[in-house]
Structure formats: structure tokens, C-alpha cells
Design a protein around this motif. Structure first.
Motif, short mmCIF file in Angstrom:
data_model
loop_
_atom_site.label_atom_id
_atom_site.label_comp_id
_atom_site.label_asym_id
_atom_site.label_seq_id
_atom_site.Cartn_x
_atom_site.Cartn_y
_atom_site.Cartn_z
N LYS A 243 -19.89 -19.65 -0.45
CA LYS A 243 -18.88 -19.42 -1.50
C LYS A 243 -18.66 -17.93 -1.78
O LYS A 243 -18.84 -17.43 -2.89
CB LYS A 243 -19.27 -20.11 -2.81
N LEU A 244 -18.26 -17.21 -0.73
CA LEU A 244 -18.10 -15.76 -0.85
C LEU A 244 -16.72 -15.40 -1.41
O LEU A 244 -15.72 -16.04 -1.06
CB LEU A 244 -18.24 -15.13 0.54
N PRO A 245 -16.66 -14.37 -2.27
CA PRO A 245 -15.35 -13.94 -2.76
C PRO A 245 -14.56 -13.23 -1.65
O PRO A 245 -15.14 -12.55 -0.80
CB PRO A 245 -15.69 -12.95 -3.88
N VAL A 246 -13.22 -13.41 -1.67
CA VAL A 246 -12.35 -12.73 -0.71
C VAL A 246 -11.59 -11.67 -1.51
O VAL A 246 -10.89 -12.00 -2.46
CB VAL A 246 -11.36 -13.72 -0.07
N GLN A 247 -11.78 -10.39 -1.15
CA GLN A 247 -11.22 -9.32 -1.99
C GLN A 247 -10.42 -8.34 -1.19
O GLN A 247 -10.60 -8.20 0.02
CB GLN A 247 -12.37 -8.58 -2.68
N LYS A 248 -9.56 -7.61 -1.91
CA LYS A 248 -8.69 -6.65 -1.23
C LYS A 248 -8.86 -5.26 -1.81
O LYS A 248 -9.01 -5.11 -3.01
CB LYS A 248 -7.24 -7.10 -1.41
N ILE A 249 -8.80 -4.26 -0.95
CA ILE A 249 -8.82 -2.88 -1.44
C ILE A 249 -7.79 -2.08 -0.62
O ILE A 249 -7.63 -2.33 0.57
CB ILE A 249 -10.25 -2.28 -1.31
N ILE A 250 -7.09 -1.16 -1.31
CA ILE A 250 -6.12 -0.33 -0.60
C ILE A 250 -6.73 1.04 -0.35
O ILE A 250 -7.26 1.67 -1.28
CB ILE A 250 -4.81 -0.22 -1.40
N LEU A 251 -6.72 1.48 0.90
CA LEU A 251 -7.37 2.74 1.25
C LEU A 251 -6.45 3.57 2.13
O LEU A 251 -5.56 3.05 2.79
CB LEU A 251 -8.65 2.45 2.05
N PRO B 156 0.80 -1.23 0.00
CA PRO B 156 0.00 0.00 0.00
C PRO B 156 0.84 1.28 0.00
O PRO B 156 0.36 2.32 -0.46
CB PRO B 156 -0.82 -0.08 1.29
N SER B 157 2.06 1.23 0.52
CA SER B 157 2.86 2.46 0.57
C SER B 157 3.78 2.64 -0.63
O SER B 157 4.57 3.57 -0.66
CB SER B 157 3.69 2.50 1.86
N GLY B 158 3.71 1.73 -1.58
CA GLY B 158 4.49 1.90 -2.81
C GLY B 158 5.62 0.91 -2.95
O GLY B 158 5.69 -0.09 -2.24
N ALA B 159 6.54 1.21 -3.89
CA ALA B 159 7.59 0.26 -4.24
C ALA B 159 8.94 0.59 -3.59
O ALA B 159 9.90 -0.15 -3.75
CB ALA B 159 7.76 0.21 -5.75
N ARG B 160 9.02 1.75 -2.88
CA ARG B 160 10.25 2.10 -2.18
C ARG B 160 9.92 2.34 -0.71
O ARG B 160 9.20 3.28 -0.38
CB ARG B 160 10.85 3.39 -2.73
N LEU B 161 10.44 1.50 0.15
CA LEU B 161 10.08 1.60 1.56
C LEU B 161 11.34 1.68 2.42
O LEU B 161 12.39 1.17 2.03
CB LEU B 161 9.30 0.35 2.00
N ALA B 162 11.21 2.30 3.57
CA ALA B 162 12.30 2.30 4.55
C ALA B 162 11.69 2.12 5.93
O ALA B 162 10.56 2.56 6.17
CB ALA B 162 13.08 3.60 4.48
N ASP B 163 12.43 1.45 6.81
CA ASP B 163 11.88 1.24 8.15
C ASP B 163 12.96 0.94 9.17
O ASP B 163 14.13 0.77 8.84
CB ASP B 163 10.85 0.09 8.14
N VAL B 164 12.54 0.95 10.43
CA VAL B 164 13.39 0.47 11.52
C VAL B 164 12.58 -0.66 12.14
O VAL B 164 11.52 -0.42 12.71
CB VAL B 164 13.64 1.56 12.58
N GLN B 165 13.04 -1.88 11.98
CA GLN B 165 12.26 -3.04 12.40
C GLN B 165 12.85 -3.65 13.67
O GLN B 165 14.05 -3.90 13.74
CB GLN B 165 12.24 -4.09 11.28
#
Ligand code: SER
Length: 583
Positions: A501-509, A56-65
Motif C-alpha cells: 500500500k505505497l503512496p504514489v506521489q508527484k514532484i516537479i523538478l 511543469p512549464s507553467g500556464a502559458r505554453l507554445a509548441d510545434v506538435q
């Protein structure tokens, strides 16, 4: 003196300038990944995205894990190995690759604006190539173009220059590691020598371009990723020119507290004991204070925690201190709660659990040590005196003796089913290969969560979740045992949703919008500005189940089979635990 906050801040700012989104640290207890007990590296929580899912935050990420490595527990006591550590990481999810990341690593380490380390004390290693993947010429040439002398670029095999997968399968690839000369600055050798302890590894850039599958083959991934990891504790010591990580502000206040409690100085023979206490109790505070806090027990994460606390208590004895664990935890919370507010939030749990565990062990420690001297078996030492096998092993080693671990295991197996202790290992296979089975159990977990809310009340919240090859486990806040009728209702409801038989779906918000949907989120979890929400049903508005979640899931509930609760029990005060299977 450079502080840990200075480095965290510089690192994240540097990568923000290079277009990265900063994401929060994930929990220490991996969700939905049965291949490891704890988050051991920044890449862990990002596995689905390394495999191609959109972050969800894009293709370039940085963090302190925040990370826990349990492989090193017995090595802790030297100047640079830790159980708990923070890993600074930057990520390219199919975006930039070798040239860019190597140039940035070099800039961050050596530029005066950033860490300002001496270029002449830097050496690197690159992958030399084998049957699975070729020599990493691109990395080699990039380092050379940045002015690193060839003698300082080692070409090493997989054992050294390959990272991952974290479990038996999953994303992995060749890496390039950066080393800094921590010996005499006037005597920096011309060439890099892998065996010298003075060449200290400080950063690792991994080129995650393969997926190791169940057959042991390396398949190219659909996207080429970068995963870098820099240990904060080491880097901080290096930047300050210290030869001991415990002298940095990430440890020194704890050492001072130990000195105060014991009336002894951090010197000579006592250094090792003080380091072990500081390291183990810091790790214990973080495990207990995690968003998905774990209590001491005889299996899994709880067993690692028990080992850490008990080992610290034993070394406390060497310093003549008793009932001290809570005092150390107070210092750790004070040091870290600005960055990790969950520690403050969970402080009562941390204090209670530490004190209980310490008091329990204090009662038997003295006696147990006498029994050990008399040659009592490791089995009795464990079952009667609460000595973890690793502790007995360590005590024996101190006297130059060995214990019969095989016999211990056999006795334990007879005594109880201990097959799931930390040492026996978890389900073999990572998130990626656990594949379909794992996804099915994960989707079933969402159904169970919603069914529990329907049957027991909306106020129940998730406290943890874990999936193995055979079952799912779900912890939630609820103050009493569930009745048989309630369990049946929950099962029926889940099976009804499977039959639909419910569909399982994803949305980014955006986070605020996601919150407005009423989707549940795991208790205490931290989220970035954008989140993915999985919903089960035809549309977000009408969906029966909605959760903040990184996936992965199956596409339709119809593929789940029959859901069955196999156990409902107390996990800790106010928390119930359900284990369930799909048949
Ligand atoms: N995964 C690599 C490591 O842990 C780089 O982050 O070293």
C-alpha cells in the motif's frame, strides 16, 4: 520564399514574447490514452493539464506538435489534406482567455512584423449557441473590435464551431476559426461563405471550458483553457501565395525525388499519385522514426502504417517505380532531422522496415491486382495478397463499384479476432473517463517497469506503453523470451508492492535535478526544462519506482487489485512486449 523554419521560429518567438514557455513535441503515439491511435492535435498530450493538473512549464505554453490524422487518408491527393502535419499551438491552462488570444491571433496573422497577411482577405466564424452552450458573444465582439466586418463573422453550429473531445469524452468547447481567401485577391467577396473552397481555414482557437462526460453531458471545467492549432503546411502555402501545399519546402524536395526516380513530371494526371506517395511515405517515415516507433502489422497503429506504405507502393506502380520507399525516406529525414532528430537516430529501423514491407507487398501486388480484376473476394485479397480492405475498396471505387464490407468483416471475424484493427476502433472513452481504471493500469505500468529492471537488469528500457479498458501493454528492450520463472518473479514483485500500500506521489523538478534522482525516462522522449517525476514510496529518496511522467496516477498502490501477466512476446527485433491485467 518563406520557409517552414521561418514560420516555426516566428510563431514560437511571438508567443515567447507573450510570456509562453516553449515545450517540445510529444511522440506521435499517445501514451496512456487509449482513445486514439495517434496524436491528432497538439491538445492530446496536454489533456491532463486541460483537466486541471499543473504543467511543469507553467500556464502559458507554445509548441510545434507532430500529428497524424487517419480520417483523411483517403482524401489525400488534393492540395491541402495531409496524413502527417505539424500543428503550431499556444495554450492557456486557466490563464488568459478569449479576448487576449483572439487579439494575438489577429496580430500574428496580420502584423508586418509577423506573417503580414492581408486583413481584407480574412474571415472568421464563431459558435452560434445551442442547448449545451450559449452564443459566443465575447468572441464575436472581440473580432468586431479588431476591425473584422460583421459579414465576415459567421455564426455556426456545433458541427463547425466546436472542438473536441478527441475521443468520446474529455475536454472540449466552442471555437473560433480563421479563414483566408485563397482565390483571386482582386475579387475577395464581402461576406464569408462556409462552402467556398477559396476560404481556407488556417487557424482554430478553441475555448476548452467543458468536459464531455460518459453520459454525453457537458460539465464546466474547473479552469478555462485556450487551445489553438494552426496547420503549418497550409499556413506556409498561404504566406507564400501558393495554391498547392506540395510546392512548399515541406514537400517539394520529395516531389522532386519522385520526378527523378520516375522520369516523369509533377503535372496532369500524375499529380495525385505523386502527392499520395509524398504524403504517405512522409507519414510512414515519421511513424517508424518516432520515439515510440511502430512497425507495420495488422492491428492498431501498425495497420495504419501498413496501409500507408502499401497505398504508396500501389501508386508507385502507376508511375512505374519500384523499391523506392527508402529513397523517399532519405529525403524526408534530410528535410526534417534538424527539427526532429529522432528520425536520424532511428534511420536504420525506418529503412529496414520500409524495405521489408515494400518487398513483401511487391511480391503479391501484381498477382493481387489480377485477382481483383477477376472478382476475387476482398477477404482473399487481404489474407493471400495483403491488400488492406481500404485498398480493395479504393480499387473498386475507381471502377465505380462497391464491395461488401460487412461480408469481409464477418469472414475476418471467423478467420481471426480482428476486433482491434484500426477500423474497428479502440476502446471507447478518453483519458478522462477511462478515469480510475486507466489510472490504475498506468500506475501498474510503473510498477511493472521497475520490477522488470529488478528481475532482468537495470539496462532494460521502456520502448512504449499503451492502455486500454482491459489491459496494459508495455514494450521494453530485451533480447530474448522471458522464462516462466522470471515472469513469476516480476508478478510477485508487483503484487508485493501492491500489498505494501505505497503512496504514489508527484514532484516537479528542473530537468537536471530530475535526472539526478535516477528516475527512468522513456527511451528517446524529449522533455522541457522542468519535468514531473512520479515516485512510488514514502519519499523520493527511498522510493522504489521513480519515473518522468505526466500522470495521471492513482494515489496508493493498495487500490490496484491483483496484477497478472497475460502475455509476453516479441514485438520487434530486440523488443519484448508484455500485456498484463489487474484482476
Ligand atoms: N484542437 C484544435 C484543433 O486541432 C486546436 O488546436 O484544431
Amino acid at each position: 520564399m518563406t520557409t517552414a523554419s521561418d514560420i516555426r521560429e516566428k510563431y514560437l518567438n511571438f508567443f515567447k514574447e507573450k510570456g509562453h514557455a516553449v515545450i517540445p513535441s510529444a511522440s506521435l503515439v499517445p501514451e496512456n490514452d487509449p482513445s486514439v491511435l495517434f496524436t491528432t492535435a497538439g491538445m492530446h498530450p496536454l489533456v491532463p493539464y486541460l483537466l486541471g493538473e499543473k504543467h511543469p512549464s507553467g500556464a502559458r505554453l507554445a509548441d510545434v506538435q507532430k500529428c497524424i490524422r487517419t480520417g483523411d487518408i483517403d482524401e489525400v491527393g488534393d492540395y491541402c489534406h495531409h496524413t502527417f502535419f505539424e500543428m503550431l499551438g499556444n495554450w492557456s491552462l486557466g490563464d488568459y482567455f478569449k479576448k487576449e488570444v483572439i487579439a494575438w491571433s489577429f496580430e500574428f496573422l496580420t502584423s508586418e512584423k509577423w506573417l503580414g497577411l492581408d486583413k481584407n482577405r480574412l474571415a472568421v466564424s464563431v459558435f452560434k449557441g445551442d442547448a449545451d452552450a450559449p452564443f459566443d458573444e465575447e468572441a464575436f465582439e472581440t473580432w468586431k473590435s479588431l476591425g473584422i466586418d460583421e459579414k465576415r463573422i459567421a455564426k455556426l453550429p456545433k458541427k463547425n464551431n466546436w472542438w473536441g473531445p478527441a475521443g468520446d469524452t474529455g475536454p472540449c468547447g466552442p471555437d473560433t476559426e480563421m479563414f483566408y481567401w485563397v482565390g483571386d485577391p482582386d475579387k475577395v467577396p464581402e461576406s464569408f461563405n462556409d462552402d467556398s473552397p477559396f476560404w481556407l481555414e488556417i487557424w482554430n482557437d478553441v475555448f476548452m471550458q467543458y468536459n464531455k462526460n460518459l453520459d454525453g453531458n457537458f460539465e464546466p471545467l474547473s479552469q478555462k483553457n485556450v487551445d489553438t492549432g494552426m496547420g503549418l503546411e497550409r499556413t506556409l502555402a498561404v504566406v507564400n501565395g501558393f495554391d498547392d501545399n506540395y510546392k512548399t519546402d515541406l514537400f517539394w524536395p520529395i516531389i522532386e525525388k519522385i520526378e527523378e526516380l520516375s522520369g516523369k513530371k509533377y503535372q496532369g494526371d500524375l499529380i495525385k499519385a505523386m502527392r499520395i506517395i509524398a504524403d504517405h511515405l512522409k507519414a510512414s517515415t515519421f511513424i517508424l522514426g518516432d520515439e515510440k516507433g511502430v512497425a507495420p502489422s495488422n492491428t492498431g497503429q501498425g495497420y495504419v502504417l501498413r496501409r500507408l506504405i502499401r497505398r504508396a507502393v500501389r501508386y508507385g506502380k502507376q508511375l512505374g517505380i519500384k523499391l523506392f520507399t527508402k529513397e523517399i525516406a532519405k529525403v524526408v529525414i534530410e528535410m526534417y532531422s534538424r527539427v526532429y532528430p529522432e528520425l536520424l537516430k532511428n534511420k536504420d529501423f525506418i529503412f529496414d522496415q520500409l524495405t521489408q514491407e515494400e518487398e513483401k507487398f511487391e511480391k503479391t501486388l501484381e498477382h493481387g491486382l489480377k485477382e481483383f480484376e477477376r472478382g476475387t473476394s476482398p477477404f482473399i485479397l487481404f489474407t493471400t495478397y495483403g491488400f488492406p480492405i481500404e485498398m480493395t475498396k479504393e480499387l473498386a471505387a475507381e471502377q465505380g463499384k462497391e464491395i461488401d464490407e460487412q461480408k469481409f468483416k464477418e469472414e475476418m471475424e471467423k478467420h481471426q479476432d480482428l476486433s482491434r484493427t484500426a477500423s474497428a476502433g479502440m476502446f471507447k472513452g478518453g483519458l478522462s473517463d477511462a478515469g480510475e481504471e486507466n489510472k490504475r493500469l498506468h500506475t501498474a505500468t510503473h510498477l511493472l517497469h521497475q520490477a522488470l529492471q529488478d528481475v532482468l537488469g537495470v539496462e532494460i528500457t521502456q520502448k512504449g506503453s499503451n492502455i486500454t479498458a482491459e489491459r496494459l501493454r508495455f514494450d521494453f528492450t530485451f533480447s530474448r523470451k522471458m522464462t516462466d520463472e522470471e515472469k513469476k518473479k516480476v508478478e510477485d514483485l508487483v503484487n508485493e508492492k501492491i500489498a505494501e500500500k505505497l503512496p504514489v506521489q508527484k514532484i516537479i523538478l528542473k530537468k537536471e535535478e530530475a535526472e539526478k534522482t535516477g528516475a527512468s525516462h522513456a527511451f528517446g522522449d524529449k522533455y522541457g526544462d522542468e519535468v514531473s517525476v512520479y515516485f512510488i514510496g514514502d519519499s523520493l529518496e527511498t522510493a522504489w519506482s521513480k519515473e518522468f511522467c505526466g500522470g495521471p496516477h492513482i494515489e496508493n498502490t493498495g487500490d490496484l487489485g491483483h496484477f497478472k501477466i497475460v502475455k509476453e512476446e516479441a514485438s520487434s527485433a530486440g523488443i519484448r512486449r508484455i500485456k498484463a491485467v489487474l484482476e
